[in-house]
Design a protein around this motif. Structure first.
Motif, mmCIF file in Angstrom:
data_model
loop_
_atom_site.group_PDB
_atom_site.id
_atom_site.type_symbol
_atom_site.label_atom_id
_atom_site.label_comp_id
_atom_site.label_asym_id
_atom_site.label_seq_id
_atom_site.Cartn_x
_atom_site.Cartn_y
_atom_site.Cartn_z
ATOM 1 N N ASN A 87 0.560 -1.155 0.086
ATOM 2 C CA ASN A 87 -0.037 -0.054 0.018
ATOM 3 C C ASN A 87 0.938 1.342 0.124
ATOM 4 N N ILE A 88 0.253 2.434 -0.595
ATOM 5 C CA ILE A 88 0.767 3.674 -0.508
ATOM 6 C C ILE A 88 0.050 4.172 0.476
ATOM 7 N N CYS A 89 0.420 4.700 1.956
ATOM 8 C CA CYS A 89 -0.319 5.474 2.642
ATOM 9 C C CYS A 89 0.446 6.700 2.878
ATOM 10 N N PHE A 94 5.795 2.412 6.678
ATOM 11 C CA PHE A 94 5.982 1.248 5.831
ATOM 12 C C PHE A 94 5.458 1.429 4.351
ATOM 13 N N SER A 95 4.855 2.722 4.213
ATOM 14 C CA SER A 95 4.593 3.035 2.897
ATOM 15 C C SER A 95 5.287 2.255 1.538
ATOM 16 N N LEU A 96 4.739 1.858 0.743
ATOM 17 C CA LEU A 96 5.254 1.217 -0.564
ATOM 18 C C LEU A 96 6.328 2.172 -1.086
ATOM 19 N N VAL A 128 2.082 -7.607 14.660
ATOM 20 C CA VAL A 128 2.065 -6.395 13.651
ATOM 21 C C VAL A 128 2.818 -6.532 12.295
ATOM 22 N N SER A 129 2.008 -6.479 11.110
ATOM 23 C CA SER A 129 2.801 -6.537 9.839
ATOM 24 C C SER A 129 2.025 -5.483 8.899
ATOM 25 N N GLY A 130 3.086 -4.983 8.034
ATOM 26 C CA GLY A 130 2.709 -4.156 6.999
ATOM 27 C C GLY A 130 1.633 -5.223 5.933
ATOM 28 N N GLU A 131 1.009 -4.614 4.893
ATOM 29 C CA GLU A 131 0.104 -5.302 4.157
ATOM 30 C C GLU A 131 0.776 -5.908 2.954
ATOM 31 N N ALA A 132 1.409 -6.913 2.804
ATOM 32 C CA ALA A 132 1.762 -7.492 1.751
ATOM 33 C C ALA A 132 1.458 -9.005 1.613
ATOM 34 N N ASN A 133 0.380 -9.432 0.933
ATOM 35 C CA ASN A 133 -0.417 -10.462 0.998
ATOM 36 C C ASN A 133 0.410 -11.651 0.659
ATOM 37 N N LYS A 199 -5.782 -1.362 0.397
ATOM 38 C CA LYS A 199 -6.116 -0.469 1.518
ATOM 39 C C LYS A 199 -6.880 0.729 1.072
ATOM 40 N N SER A 200 -6.851 0.923 -0.230
ATOM 41 C CA SER A 200 -7.604 2.109 -0.911
ATOM 42 C C SER A 200 -9.065 1.903 -0.762
#
Length: 372
Positions: A87-89, A94-96, A128-133, A199-200
């Motif tokens: 994700n880009i947040c 952690f943003s991509l 806790v983790s970033g979102e990388a399926n 996440k968008s």
């Protein structure tokens, strides 16, 4: 009713903002006197004018919390599994689009980190983790829980939104609680903060707690990222969400957290500054409105605030936190999600809590009691 989305669509951001501005001191006083509080009363407690009653609200909060939870503070620590994220947040380290070193713990590294937490006497761990399926998806989480279950009485997770059947698998494996934050309920600007990645999808995230509830998870944790948008309006919608969930999934417990936007690599500055007195008002509003709600305070907050909130509504606190994968032992230099403010150790926090006349609790629940 299929999900919270059905309720959410009946409310509008600007209408709630206008209502908050119109609340009178008399409205606040009447709400404080009620024996049973509604979501409308919560709105009154959030209002700007309610700040005039903050001392009374704090006294009520202390009394209610001690009556329901006693003089105890549950202590826990996060264990960051990965900072990889698709994700880009705009507010997250952690943003991509942050071109920095990425790290995902191996099974061996996971156990090394876990043993560091056990040395701190941690029994409640938050994964806790970033979102990388593809890298840290369901199979990774299931493996992590299997490795960690023998070592911890309570395992919570804060990862990407999953499907109901995936939550059920995690529940069966031993996950006790799931934390998921909408970040902001301002749907019109949500996409600006989350321009790329799964996440968008605002609605998929909005309906995540429904999937958690249907999966039979013991406890759900909600919250908003304070600083993105007007904290009063966002918090009203968060409470509206909790109100719905408690009625719909009455067998589950609920907690609320108050992450304020903290410095991190490549993030935006807060749109709205939330002062300590505002956060205290928000905590009091939640406690007076909902006596059963667990209130968690993280190391994002400074030492002074955390010391004072021990006796003013908190039921759980993290301590000694590292917000990067491998941060305790394996890889202390890996990318952090955000900077912590209170860097005191678990032992130091136990001493502070005891000095305040409260009991620091390292273990107060075990999965065997619920048949997991």
């Amino acid at each position: 009713m299929n999900s919270f989305k059905d309720i959410f669509e009946n409310y509008h951001w600007d209408d709630i903002k206008a209502k908050l501005e119109k609340v009178t001191l008399s409205d606040v006083e009447n709400s404080l006197q009620k024996s049973t509080k509604t979501i409308e009363d919560f709105l009154n407690f959030l209002s700007p004018v309610a700040a005039q009653k903050l001392e009374l609200m704090a006294q009520m909060t202390q009394k209610i919390t001690q009556k329901r939870f006693g003089k105890t503070i549950q202590l826990y620590a996060p264990l960051y599994l990965s900072n990889e994220c698709q994700n880009i947040c705009t507010y997250c380290g952690f943003s991509l689009d942050n071109s920095l070193k990425r790290k995902t713990l191996s099974s061996t590294e996971l156990i090394i980190e876990a043993m560091a937490l056990k040395a701190m006497e941690v029994n409640h761990v938050l994964l806790v983790s970033g979102e990388a399926n593809k890298t840290v998806g369901l199979s990774y989480f299931l493996t992590a829980v299997r490795f960690l279950k023998p070592h911890f009485a309570n395992i919570s997770i804060e990862v990407q939104p999953l499907l109901q059947e995936e939550y059920q698998q995690l529940h069966d494996e031993g996950v006790n609680a799931v934390l998921v934050y909408q970040e902001t309920y301002h749907q019109e600007v949500y996409k600006e903060y989350h321009p790329k990645g799964k996440k968008s999808n605002f609605n998929f995230r909005l309906e995540t707690p429904d999937r958690i509830g249907k999966a039979g998870i013991h406890k759900m944790g909600l919250g908003v990222l304070l600083g993105l948008e007007d904290w009063r309006v966002d918090s009203f919608f968060n409470a509206l969400h909790i109100d719905y969930l408690q009625k719909q999934y009455w067998k589950s417990k609920f907690s609320v957290s108050f992450p304020r936007l903290r410095p991190a690599e490549g993030i935006i500055e807060p749109n709205f500054i939330m002062e300590d007195k505002d956060l205290l008002q928000l905590i009091c509003a939640y406690r007076i409105w909902n006596e059963e709600l667990e209130i968690s305070i993280s190391t994002r907050e400074n030492e002074k605030f955390r010391n004072n909130i021990i006796s003013l509504g908190a039921t759980a606190m993290s301590a000694g936190s590292k917000t990067n994968p491998g941060g305790y032992v394996v890889d202390p230099e890996s990318l952090e999600q955000f900077e912590t403010s209170d860097e005191r150790s678990m032992n130091e926090m136990r001493s502070i809590i005891k000095q305040a006349g409260y009991d620091p609790v390292m273990k107060d629940w075990d999965s065997v009691y619920s048949g997991i």
